[in-house]
Motif scaffolding. Structure first.
Motif, mmCIF file in Angstrom:
data_model
loop_
_atom_site.group_PDB
_atom_site.id
_atom_site.type_symbol
_atom_site.label_atom_id
_atom_site.label_comp_id
_atom_site.label_asym_id
_atom_site.label_seq_id
_atom_site.Cartn_x
_atom_site.Cartn_y
_atom_site.Cartn_z
ATOM 1 N N UNK A 145 -0.820 4.559 -3.266
ATOM 2 C CA UNK A 145 0.376 4.613 -2.424
ATOM 3 C C UNK A 145 0.246 5.666 -1.329
ATOM 4 N N UNK A 146 -0.350 6.821 -1.645
ATOM 5 C CA UNK A 146 -0.562 7.844 -0.620
ATOM 6 C C UNK A 146 -1.463 7.331 0.496
ATOM 7 N N UNK A 147 -2.525 6.622 0.128
ATOM 8 C CA UNK A 147 -3.425 6.065 1.146
ATOM 9 C C UNK A 147 -2.709 5.035 2.003
ATOM 10 N N UNK A 148 -1.899 4.200 1.377
ATOM 11 C CA UNK A 148 -1.164 3.183 2.131
ATOM 12 C C UNK A 148 -0.121 3.821 3.053
ATOM 13 N N UNK A 149 0.545 4.852 2.584
ATOM 14 C CA UNK A 149 1.512 5.554 3.439
ATOM 15 C C UNK A 149 0.821 6.242 4.612
ATOM 16 N N UNK A 170 -6.845 4.050 15.220
ATOM 17 C CA UNK A 170 -6.926 2.742 14.602
ATOM 18 C C UNK A 170 -8.041 2.694 13.557
ATOM 19 N N UNK A 171 -9.164 3.327 13.854
ATOM 20 C CA UNK A 171 -10.271 3.390 12.894
ATOM 21 C C UNK A 171 -9.862 4.177 11.647
ATOM 22 N N UNK A 172 -9.104 5.255 11.838
ATOM 23 C CA UNK A 172 -8.640 6.048 10.689
ATOM 24 C C UNK A 172 -7.704 5.222 9.812
ATOM 25 N N UNK A 173 -6.822 4.448 10.429
ATOM 26 C CA UNK A 173 -5.914 3.591 9.666
ATOM 27 C C UNK A 173 -6.702 2.529 8.901
ATOM 28 N N UNK A 174 -7.700 1.976 9.541
ATOM 29 C CA UNK A 174 -8.536 0.967 8.892
ATOM 30 C C UNK A 174 -9.252 1.544 7.672
ATOM 31 N N UNK A 175 -9.777 2.757 7.799
ATOM 32 C CA UNK A 175 -10.453 3.395 6.662
ATOM 33 C C UNK A 175 -9.484 3.650 5.516
ATOM 34 N N UNK A 201 -6.798 1.953 4.780
ATOM 35 C CA UNK A 201 -6.520 0.662 4.142
ATOM 36 C C UNK A 201 -7.699 0.209 3.290
ATOM 37 N N UNK A 202 -8.911 0.383 3.812
ATOM 38 C CA UNK A 202 -10.099 0.011 3.045
ATOM 39 C C UNK A 202 -10.165 0.791 1.743
ATOM 40 N N UNK A 203 -9.921 2.087 1.800
ATOM 41 C CA UNK A 203 -9.991 2.914 0.593
ATOM 42 C C UNK A 203 -8.938 2.505 -0.424
ATOM 43 N N UNK A 204 -7.744 2.203 0.037
ATOM 44 C CA UNK A 204 -6.700 1.745 -0.885
ATOM 45 C C UNK A 204 -7.107 0.420 -1.521
ATOM 46 N N UNK A 205 -7.628 -0.481 -0.717
ATOM 47 C CA UNK A 205 -8.068 -1.773 -1.237
ATOM 48 C C UNK A 205 -9.190 -1.644 -2.237
ATOM 49 N N UNK A 244 -1.941 5.235 6.018
ATOM 50 C CA UNK A 244 -2.294 4.160 6.945
ATOM 51 C C UNK A 244 -1.062 3.690 7.718
ATOM 52 N N UNK A 245 0.065 3.598 7.038
ATOM 53 C CA UNK A 245 1.301 3.182 7.698
ATOM 54 C C UNK A 245 1.669 4.167 8.809
ATOM 55 N N UNK A 246 1.565 5.451 8.534
ATOM 56 C CA UNK A 246 1.857 6.466 9.550
ATOM 57 C C UNK A 246 0.883 6.394 10.711
ATOM 58 N N UNK A 247 -0.387 6.154 10.404
ATOM 59 C CA UNK A 247 -1.382 6.054 11.460
ATOM 60 C C UNK A 247 -1.144 4.828 12.334
ATOM 61 N N UNK A 248 -0.760 3.720 11.736
ATOM 62 C CA UNK A 248 -0.478 2.511 12.512
ATOM 63 C C UNK A 248 0.755 2.715 13.386
#
Length: 117
Positions: free
Chosen positions: A14-18, A44-49, A51-55, A20-24
């Motif tokens: 959840x922390x990683x997703x949040x 955008x690259x930071x947000x992508x990373x 999301x990848x880590x959360x996934x 990413x949400x803030x970065x987006x």
């Protein structure tokens, strides 16, 4: 199969997703403000990373659950879809050497997936 994340795993995902949400949200704001392209792409690259880590964390946890269920099925004598007993290791448990804790297995799987990204 339902994904059953432990409390610590759930918090990390959840922390990683949040994050990413803030970065987006920041990327959208930067585009609206007409910010420099390099800054936008960096965010955008930071947000992508993130999301990848959360996934990958979710995937690793799911695989750990599958492995645990397979091991439990093997001990109880149940068979898998191919009619096999689920035991292929030399000690009859699907393992061939030292035993890993579930946390070690999950960390190992997550690290493997992250190395593929």
């Amino acid at each position: 199969m339902e994904l059953d994340l432990a409390a610590a795993e759930m918090k990390a995902v959840l922390n990683r997703l949040r994050r990413a949400q803030g970065q987006i949200t920041g990327v959208i704001r930067m585009i609206e403000e007409g910010r420099d392209c390099e800054e936008v792409v960096t965010q955008l690259a930071a947000a992508s990373r993130a999301l990848d880590r959360a996934g990958f964390a979710i995937i690793a946890s799911g695989l750990q659950q599958c492995l645990a269920e397979m091991e439990q099925d093997g001990r109880s004598g149940r068979t898998d879809q191919d009619g096999q007993d689920g035991r292929d290791g030399q000690d009859g448990t699907g393992r061939t050497g030292g035993r890993e804790t579930p946390e070690q297995m999950r960390a190992k799987l997550e690290k493997l997936f992250l190395s593929l990204a």
